[in-house]
Structures are given as structure tokens and as C-alpha cells.
Scaffold this motif. Structure first.
Motif, PDB file in Angstrom:
ATOM      1  N   ALA B  55       0.830  -1.203   0.000  1.00 41.69           N
ATOM      2  CA  ALA B  55       0.000   0.000   0.000  1.00 41.69           C
ATOM      3  C   ALA B  55       0.869   1.259   0.000  1.00 41.69           C
ATOM      4  N   ILE B  56       1.971   1.208   0.737  1.00 38.52           N
ATOM      5  CA  ILE B  56       2.895   2.352   0.737  1.00 38.52           C
ATOM      6  C   ILE B  56       3.405   2.607  -0.680  1.00 38.52           C
ATOM      7  N   ALA B  57       3.822   1.521  -1.352  1.00 38.42           N
ATOM      8  CA  ALA B  57       4.344   1.658  -2.708  1.00 38.42           C
ATOM      9  C   ALA B  57       3.281   2.233  -3.646  1.00 38.42           C
ATOM     10  N   ARG B  58       2.071   1.747  -3.521  1.00 42.26           N
ATOM     11  CA  ARG B  58       0.985   2.264  -4.366  1.00 42.26           C
ATOM     12  C   ARG B  58       0.732   3.747  -4.079  1.00 42.26           C
ATOM     13  N   ASP B  59       0.694   4.071  -2.786  1.00 42.43           N
ATOM     14  CA  ASP B  59       0.437   5.460  -2.419  1.00 42.43           C
ATOM     15  C   ASP B  59       1.552   6.378  -2.909  1.00 42.43           C
ATOM     16  N   LEU B  60       2.799   5.873  -2.838  1.00 45.00           N
ATOM     17  CA  LEU B  60       3.933   6.711  -3.227  1.00 45.00           C
ATOM     18  C   LEU B  60       4.081   6.835  -4.736  1.00 45.00           C
ATOM     19  N   TYR B  61       3.912   5.683  -5.441  1.00 42.65           N
ATOM     20  CA  TYR B  61       4.302   5.668  -6.856  1.00 42.65           C
ATOM     21  C   TYR B  61       3.128   5.568  -7.828  1.00 42.65           C
ATOM     22  N   GLY B  62       1.925   5.390  -7.305  1.00 42.25           N
ATOM     23  CA  GLY B  62       0.783   5.270  -8.221  1.00 42.25           C
ATOM     24  C   GLY B  62       0.919   4.056  -9.128  1.00 42.25           C
ATOM     25  N   ASP B  63       0.674   4.252 -10.441  1.00 39.27           N
ATOM     26  CA  ASP B  63       0.614   3.133 -11.385  1.00 39.27           C
ATOM     27  C   ASP B  63       1.946   2.409 -11.557  1.00 39.27           C
ATOM     28  N   THR B  64       3.039   3.081 -11.332  1.00 47.45           N
ATOM     29  CA  THR B  64       4.345   2.436 -11.559  1.00 47.45           C
ATOM     30  C   THR B  64       4.893   1.784 -10.286  1.00 47.45           C
ATOM     31  N   TRP B  65       4.014   1.526  -9.335  1.00 42.72           N
ATOM     32  CA  TRP B  65       4.502   1.009  -8.042  1.00 42.72           C
ATOM     33  C   TRP B  65       5.295  -0.282  -8.184  1.00 42.72           C
ATOM     34  N   ARG B  66       4.878  -1.146  -9.135  1.00 43.02           N
ATOM     35  CA  ARG B  66       5.564  -2.435  -9.276  1.00 43.02           C
ATOM     36  C   ARG B  66       7.048  -2.265  -9.629  1.00 43.02           C
ATOM     37  N   ASP B  67       7.360  -1.187 -10.382  1.00 44.14           N
ATOM     38  CA  ASP B  67       8.749  -0.993 -10.801  1.00 44.14           C
ATOM     39  C   ASP B  67       9.611  -0.420  -9.683  1.00 44.14           C
ATOM     40  N   ASN B  68       8.963   0.071  -8.666  1.00 44.25           N
ATOM     41  CA  ASN B  68       9.731   0.780  -7.643  1.00 44.25           C
ATOM     42  C   ASN B  68       9.800   0.054  -6.300  1.00 44.25           C
ATOM     43  N   ILE B  69       9.280  -1.137  -6.302  1.00 45.18           N
ATOM     44  CA  ILE B  69       9.433  -1.943  -5.087  1.00 45.18           C
ATOM     45  C   ILE B  69      10.016  -3.304  -5.453  1.00 45.18           C
ATOM     46  N   LEU B  70      10.998  -3.725  -4.691  1.00 46.09           N
ATOM     47  CA  LEU B  70      11.574  -5.059  -4.881  1.00 46.09           C
ATOM     48  C   LEU B  70      11.178  -5.900  -3.677  1.00 46.09           C
ATOM     49  N   GLU B  71      10.452  -6.972  -3.968  1.00 49.88           N
ATOM     50  CA  GLU B  71      10.041  -7.853  -2.868  1.00 49.88           C
ATOM     51  C   GLU B  71      11.005  -9.022  -2.785  1.00 49.88           C
ATOM     52  N   LEU B  72      11.556  -9.212  -1.620  1.00 49.80           N
ATOM     53  CA  LEU B  72      12.437 -10.360  -1.400  1.00 49.80           C
ATOM     54  C   LEU B  72      11.922 -11.121  -0.196  1.00 49.80           C
ATOM     55  N   ASN B  73      12.228 -12.392  -0.207  1.00 52.34           N
ATOM     56  CA  ASN B  73      11.817 -13.161   0.949  1.00 52.34           C
ATOM     57  C   ASN B  73      13.005 -13.868   1.565  1.00 52.34           C
ATOM     58  N   ALA B  74      13.296 -13.493   2.790  1.00 52.40           N
ATOM     59  CA  ALA B  74      14.511 -14.006   3.426  1.00 52.40           C
ATOM     60  C   ALA B  74      14.484 -15.513   3.578  1.00 52.40           C
ATOM     61  N   SER B  75      13.297 -16.078   3.719  1.00 51.84           N
ATOM     62  CA  SER B  75      13.267 -17.530   3.916  1.00 51.84           C
ATOM     63  C   SER B  75      13.386 -18.280   2.590  1.00 51.84           C
ATOM     64  N   ASP B  76      13.183 -17.600   1.470  1.00 49.97           N
ATOM     65  CA  ASP B  76      13.329 -18.250   0.164  1.00 49.97           C
ATOM     66  C   ASP B  76      14.702 -18.042  -0.458  1.00 49.97           C
ATOM     67  N   GLU B  77      15.261 -16.862  -0.252  1.00 53.06           N
ATOM     68  CA  GLU B  77      16.546 -16.548  -0.883  1.00 53.06           C
ATOM     69  C   GLU B  77      17.643 -17.257  -0.113  1.00 53.06           C
ATOM     70  N   ARG B  78      18.466 -17.965  -0.858  1.00 52.45           N
ATOM     71  CA  ARG B  78      19.537 -18.671  -0.181  1.00 52.45           C
ATOM     72  C   ARG B  78      20.750 -17.759  -0.042  1.00 52.45           C
ATOM     73  N   GLY B  79      21.029 -17.361   1.164  1.00 54.77           N
ATOM     74  CA  GLY B  79      22.264 -16.625   1.431  1.00 54.77           C
ATOM     75  C   GLY B  79      22.144 -15.137   1.195  1.00 54.77           C
ATOM     76  N   ILE B  80      22.914 -14.433   1.959  1.00 49.56           N
ATOM     77  CA  ILE B  80      22.857 -12.974   1.933  1.00 49.56           C
ATOM     78  C   ILE B  80      23.447 -12.423   0.645  1.00 49.56           C
ATOM     79  N   ASP B  81      24.354 -13.194  -0.003  1.00 53.50           N
ATOM     80  CA  ASP B  81      24.983 -12.696  -1.227  1.00 53.50           C
ATOM     81  C   ASP B  81      23.967 -12.483  -2.329  1.00 53.50           C
ATOM     82  N   ILE B  82      23.016 -13.431  -2.420  1.00 56.90           N
ATOM     83  CA  ILE B  82      21.985 -13.309  -3.449  1.00 56.90           C
ATOM     84  C   ILE B  82      21.135 -12.074  -3.185  1.00 56.90           C
ATOM     85  N   ILE B  83      20.801 -11.890  -1.903  1.00 62.24           N
ATOM     86  CA  ILE B  83      20.034 -10.710  -1.545  1.00 62.24           C
ATOM     87  C   ILE B  83      20.822  -9.442  -1.922  1.00 62.24           C
TER      88      ILE B  83
END
Lengths: 397, 316
Positions: B55-83
């Protein structure tokens, strides 16, 4: 070569009192006891001595020589109270089929304990009090706590551990009858290895003779292989309390400790029956696992010392008594199961990765909060399921 | 097109995030000012953490919100290097709109080890010029203090029953589903305060009927939980050790359960069973102890076999 195809241990069992190897004194004692049974106060006799020293064979030989009928209850029978009374009760009271005398053999009474043979000892004492025929008991360890009461009703006869020379002499007799060539030194060595256990010696001898001749070099190799094998480790852990010998074998295992732990994991329930024994054994395996993961986490390899001890001694000392039954150890099924579960989890992860981004969710969360309900929809409403797959752009193969 | 309801009904703005007004009020203030610090969202699953970040991303960026937020999941990404690599690539790529900063949302950050968190702290500092991190976690105590001190911390409360029932009621209305009060009650109990799970359950109910009653909800609940657990406990506590052990392994295989999942299922079932309370306490205590041992160790099958043997001993 002889035509009789039965195992050597049966084929060459002593047929007469004179054939019994190296137990002159004990044989005499048993013979005298049986002949004077009517005058004996104690109506049972307990033969004790190390494994393979000839306890059972001696009884067989004497029964044969005296022409007595032999009634045997052995380790493979279940011996709870009822069964003891049912088989031994009538047998100890009635005359034998042909009017002759009888001997009653209760072999390996160490096995007469625990939940499976509840009340067996008490029932046995009742039978002894009333019996009309000699009851012969055998055991490796007559001084164990659970035989304490029983001892009071028995004449005690000790069989000594067989010395290397008598074992070797006996083995050579067999070989000459079988027409197998052998190196003198090899037989001496084998007789030494078995530590007085003639049964083990004869079994080993038969196996080694399959090539038609027995040479020392082959024996050494075979023995080492056998010693190093997982099976001897399992046998030592489950069937002995000898932690020193066990550590030695475990140190020389070609498999790693983890593999040994899988084997133990699989075989604990078939070796240990008592809930406390099982729990202690699994607890020890768990302790081993915890130390191994501490090693991995901290790279602190000194913990290996504890991990190994917990695994080997922990499982070994978990038992109250050695289960005397011969057990065929099972290959660990768990390896297959670990593999299958990993594959299953990988599949779930795969689906989760495909849809995780779409649902703003981690794989773990999806597995808990989404997939069960997703599966429910797929099963109960395939039409809706298909539409959801479309939405998720999920490629279901 | 039919959608997954958790997405269809995901809040589009912070104002739509229900039950966390204390949090959203302050977040709205950040957005108005056009600047914000790194954020740390702490709270149970399904209470609106991810929803708020989006919601923050949508409020901040409007229609282009998807391009301006990167979603990562610590339990899925293996290792901090990938992050770190993903963060680097994202932070360096040029923003589509003229935005002051982009957002990196790192979900389940308490899944990171302490070492990884220290590395993350450095990454946060390196890109602080043009990115803001929003970290989410269940327990803020699992996040190292250097990270906590760089973030504004927001605590998400467990959702009260009227909020969850209200959300479910609105969805039902919109989907033309007739759900009665009993069914709503049961859904609330079963979802354990997790709104995402509640919505997924309701959608599963709708796969059977447009009229949802208590019975349908029960059916969903029992489908989602391995049924064999009750049998497993019965075997384990009645001297059928080997049966119990192999059943336990088979359940884990069939449902792809982790050791922790398995213990939690067992513990839940013990609590609901008709075992004498004195024994129950001992069994639950064993569950706790072996859950701890499971976390300490690594071989789940071994630790669980030990738990089963403990059950057998307790009830022998």
C-alpha cells in the motif's frame, strides 16, 4: 567329501558324551546328576558358560547316549507364563511316549525376561518344584539379577571357555572329514579369533572352506573385512556392553558415522523391546545429531569426540539386557524416505516459487496458508481450480 | 477472471488496511512528507505487514509502483549474497518516475542468521541514498539491534475477531456468498488470527457451495490437517512403536512436512485428544523439549523417532 548338506554346526555336533569338546568335568557332573536324579533335592541343573562353549551340544549328546527323550524350549519360542506352563507343565509330569525317561532343556534362559515373558520365571520355578524329570537350564550369565531366585532351585555347573588348542583340534577333524586342505597356521589363527566360541569357529570354517582350501592370507583379509563391516559394529553395539571393542570397530568403519546412525535408527526397535531402552537409545541418537549440527554450525570439530561417544556408547548402554535372539539387521529405509520427502518438498517449493511473487508470499507461508486450500479447490471444484491456475499462470504438469 | 481472493481483496491504500490504525496513521504521515526512514514491521502472520508495504508503494508511486518496489523473501533466498546482488541491481537501475527513493521489502527477515543480518546492515547503509528498506518479521527480538536502531519499528497487533469477520463478511457479500454466523465463528477460530489463511479458507468453502455453513468450514479444516495424526498418537501411546514411527515418517513424506510442522501438529492433536490430563502434560512437555532439540539438531526423522519413543515410555 561327505554328502550330508546340513550346516556343519549341526552335522558335526557331538553324538556321544566322548565327542563333547573340552568339557570333561562338566560332562561328568551333568551325567552323574541325571543318573542320580531321583536322589537330588534340586530338580533342575543350570549349565553356564560363554557362548559357543558347548552347553546345548552337551545336553544333546547326553540325551542321545542315554536314550532319553529330549524336550526343548529355546530362545525362538515365546516364553510367557502360559506358554511355559502349557509346554513344560505336562511334559515334566507325564511319562515319555515309549515309557523311557526324559530330559527337559530350557535353552538360553537369559531370554526369559522383560515384558514378552512376563511371569515366565515364576512359572518355571513352579514347574521345577513338581517335575519328575531333570530340567536343564543354560545361560551365559548365571549371576544376573533376574536369575537370582531361579538359582536357588538349581544345581550349578560351569562350562569353561574352550582353549585354542581344543578348538583347533576340532576344526581340523572336521576339515579332514570334509576333505578340505588347510594351512596349519590358518586354523590356529581362526581358533584364536573366535575366543573360545566353537559355534562361531565352525560357522566361519564352513564359509572359508567354500574355495576348497583354507589359507592364512585369505583368512586375515576376510577377518579384517568382517571386523570393519557395519554389521559387526551393529552386533557389538546391540549385543554387547563392550564399549572398547565397539569403539575400535567403529573407528575402522568404512562408512561414516551418519550411515551407522541410520542403521541404528532402523534397528533399535527390533533389538530393544523395552520402552525405556528404546527411548534411551533414540535419545542417544538425537544427542549425536545435536552434537553433529553444533560441529557444523561452529566448525568446532572437537565435539566429534562427544558425538561419536554418544552415538556408540549411548545406544549400546541404553539396554537393560542383551536381547539374546538372533536378529537380521534391516537396511535403513529412512534413506529412501528422506529422499522422497526432499523431492516432495522441492516440488512444493517449485510451485511456491512460481506463484510466490504473485501472492506476495514465501514458500513456507504458502505451504501452510495457501496450498492446503488450493488443493481442496482442485479436488472439489476442478473448474474453479483451472481458473485459479490461469490466474496464477501456474504451469501444472 | 477468477482470482485468488487474497490478491483480489488486498488493500490498495493504507486506509484500507484494517485493524492497524495506530500503524497506518503514522505511515500516512511519512508518505505525505515524501520521505521516510527504513521501516521494521513486526507482528504475527496475516496481520497486514505485506499489505501495508504494498500500500505504501501504491500510495507513493501510483501506477508504476511495481517498478519501484523489490520484494524479497529471506526464507526463500539462499544466502545474503543473493540478496545483496539483487539489492544492488535494483538500486542501481534507474527509476522510471522521478521518485526520491525506491523500496526494498524484505519479508520474514527474522529467517536471516545473525551473520547475514550484519551483512544486511552494511547493504542498507550502502544504498541508503536512493532506497528504503522495509523489513518484516514475526518477532523484532530476532533482529539484531544495529538494524533495529536504523529502522522505525511498527508493531502489528493480532487482528481482533470483529475485524477478521468484517473482512470476510465484505468478501462474502461481494462474491454473493451466504455465510452464517456459526461458520464465521469457526473460520475465525481456525485461522488463528491469520487473515490470509481466513480468506483462503473462505475461498475453498466457496468451491463447494455458495451457501457456507459450519459443516463446510469443518470439512475444509479437516482436509488441511493431516488426519493420520490422531492415529499416530494412538499407536505411539499404546505400545505400537514401530507402527507409529513408520506412520510418522509417511505423514511427513505425504504432506512434505518439516519436523517442526510435524511436532506442532502432534502437540495440537494431543491437546485435543481424550488422554488423561496428567499424561497430557507429560506429552506436551516432551513435544516442547523435542521441538527444542529439533532446532538444535538437524536430523528431523531421528529427533521425531525419539519423540515417539518418549511418548511410548510416558504411556507405558
Amino acid at each position: 567329501m561327505s554328502k550330508d548338506k546340513s550346516p556343519w554346526i549341526i552335522k558335526y555336533r557331538p553324538k556321544t558324551v566322548r565327542d563333547v569338546v573340552g568339557q570333561t568335568k562338566a560332562t561328568e557332573d551333568l551325567l552323574n546328576y541325571i543318573k542320580s536324579f531321583d536322589r537330588q533335592k534340586k530338580k533342575a541343573i543350570m549349565l553356564y558358560g560363554p557362548p559357543g562353549c558347548g552347553k546345548t551340544s552337551m545336553v544333546y549328546a547326553i540325551a542321545e547316549e542315554l536314550g532319553h527323550e529330549l524336550i526343548e524350549v529355546n530362545a525362538s519360542d515365546r516364553r510367557n507364563k502360559n506358554e511355559v506352563l502349557e509346554t513344560l507343565g505336562p511334559a515334566s509330569m507325564q511319562m515319555s511316549l515309549f515309557g523311557g525317561s526324559k530330559l527337559i532343556l530350557v535353552d538360553e534362559i537369559d531370554g526369559l525376561s522383560g515384558s514378552q515373558d512376563r511371569g515366565g520365571t515364576t512359572a518355571l520355578i513352579d514347574v521345577i518344584k513338581k517335575t519328575k524329570f531333570p530340567i536343564i537350564l543354560t545361560t551365559n550369565d548365571p549371576w544376573s539379577q533376574k536369575l537370582k531366585t531361579l538359582r536357588n532351585y538349581c544345581v550349578m555347573v560351569q562350562l569353561r571357555k574352550l582353549n585354542v588348542l581344543s578348538v583347533a583340534k576340532y576344526l581340523k577333524q572336521i576339515l579332514s572329514q570334509e576333505g578340505v586342505v588347510y594351512e596349519e597356521s590358518a586354523i590356529k589363527k581362526l581358533a584364536g579369533y573366535v575366543d573360545g566360541d566353537l559355534r562361531a569357529a565352525v560357522n566361519d570354517l564352513q564359509m572359508l572352506s567354500s574355495s576348497g582350501k583354507i589359507v592364512e592370507k585369505e583368512l586375515t583379509l576376510w577377518k579384517r573385512e568382517q571386523e570393519e563391516s557395519l554389521f559387526s559394529a551393529l552386533k557389538l553395539i546391540f549385543k554387547s556392553y563392550n564399549s572398547e571393542a565397539t569403539s575400535h570397530v567403529v573407528d575402522n568403519l568404512s562408512e561414516d558415522l551418519k550411515m551407522l546412525s541410520y542403521w541404528l535408527e532402523e534397528n533399535i526397535p527390533i533389538e530393544y523391546f523395552n520402552p525405556a531402552e528404546r527411548r534411551n537409545a533414540y535419545r542417544a541418537l538425537g544427542d549425536y545429531d545435536i552434537f553433529m549440527s553444533r560441529i557444523m554450525r561452529w566448525q568446532h570439530w572437537r565435539f566429534m569426540y562427544y558425538a561419536r561417544l554418544l552415538l556408540v556408547m549411548g545406544v549400546q548402554q541404553a539396554k537393560n539386557d542383551v536381547n539374546p535372539r538372533y536378529v537380521m539387521h534391516k537396511r535403513p529405509e529412512i534413506l529412501k524416505k528422506i529422499f522422497i520427502r526432499a523431492a516432495k518438498r522441492a516440488k512444493i517449493q517449485g510451485i511456491a516459487r512460481q506463484i510466490g511473487a504473485k501472492l506476495h508470499c514465501s514458500a513456507g507461508m504458502l505451504a501452510k496458508d495457501f496450498l492446503p486450500y488450493y488443493n481442496f479447490i482442485q479436488e472439489n471444484n476442478p473448474e474453479m481450480g483451472r481458473e485459479i491456475n490461469e490466474f496464477l499462470e501456474l504451469d501444472i504438469r | 477472471m477468477l482470482q485468488v481472493w487474497t490478491e483480489k481483496y488486498r488493500p490498495k491504500t493504507l486506509a484500507e488496511v484494517k485493524g492497524q490504525e495506530d500503524v497506518t496513521k503514522r505511515l500516512v504521515a511519512f508518505i505525505k512528507s515524501g520521505n521516510m526512514p527504513h521501516l521494521l514491521f513486526a507482528g504475527p502472520a496475516g496481520t497486514g505487514k505485506t499489505a501495508s508495504a504494498i500500500a505504501i508503494a501504491r500510495d507513493l508511486y501510483g501506477d508504476t509502483w511495481r517498478d519501484n518496489i523489490l520484494e524479497l523473501n529471506a526464507s526463500d533466498e539462499r544466502g545474503i549474497d543473493i540478496i545483496r546482488n539483487k539489492v544492488k541491481d535494483f538500486a542501481r537501475s534507474k527509476a522510471i518516475e522521478d521518485v526520491p527513493f525506491k523500496i526494498i521489502y524484505l519479508d520474514e527477515s527474522d529467517a536471516l542468521t545473525k551473520e547475514a543480518q550484519h551483512a544486511l546492515r552494511r547493504t542498507m547503509e550502502d544504498y541508503t541514498q536512493n532506497t528504503r528498506f522495509i523489513l518484516s518479521c514475526n518477532y523484532s527480538s530476532k533482529i539484531i539491534s544495529p538494524i533495529q536502531s536504523r529502522c522505525a519499528i511498527f508493531r502489528f497487533k493480532p487482528l481482533p475477531d470483529e475485524i477478521i469477520k468484517n473482512i470476510l463478511g465484505n468478501i462474502a457479500k461481494n462474491e454473493e456468498i451466504d455465510i452464517n454466523a456459526d461458520a464465521l465463528d469457526l473460520l475465525y477460530v481456525a485461522c488463528e488470527g491469520d487473515c490470509r489463511r481466513a480468506e483462503n479458507m473462505l475461498q475453498a468453502c466457496s468451491a463447494i457451495s455458495k451457501k457456507v455453513d459450519k459443516q463446510i468450514v469443518s470439512e475444509i479444516i479437516s482436509f488441511a490437517e493431516p488426519k493420520e495424526i490422531a492415529q499416530l498418537i494412538k499407536d505411539a501411546t499404546s505400545g505400537e512403536f514401530e507402527k507409529a514411527k513408520s506412520l510418522m515418517q509417511n505423514i511427513m513424506i505425504k504432506h512434505g512436512l518439516s519436523g517442526i510442522d510435524m511436532i506442532r501438529q502432534i502437540q495440537k492433536e494431543v491437546l485435543n485428544s481424550y488422554i488423561d490430563d496428567k499424561i497430557k502434560v507429560k506429552l506436551i512437555r516432551a513435544c516442547g523439549e523435542y521441538e527444542f532439540r529439533l532446532v538444535e539438531g538437524s536430523d528431523e526423522f531421528t529427533q521425531l523417532a525419539a519423540l515417539i519413543s518418549e511418548f511410548a515410555l510416558i504411556s507405558s
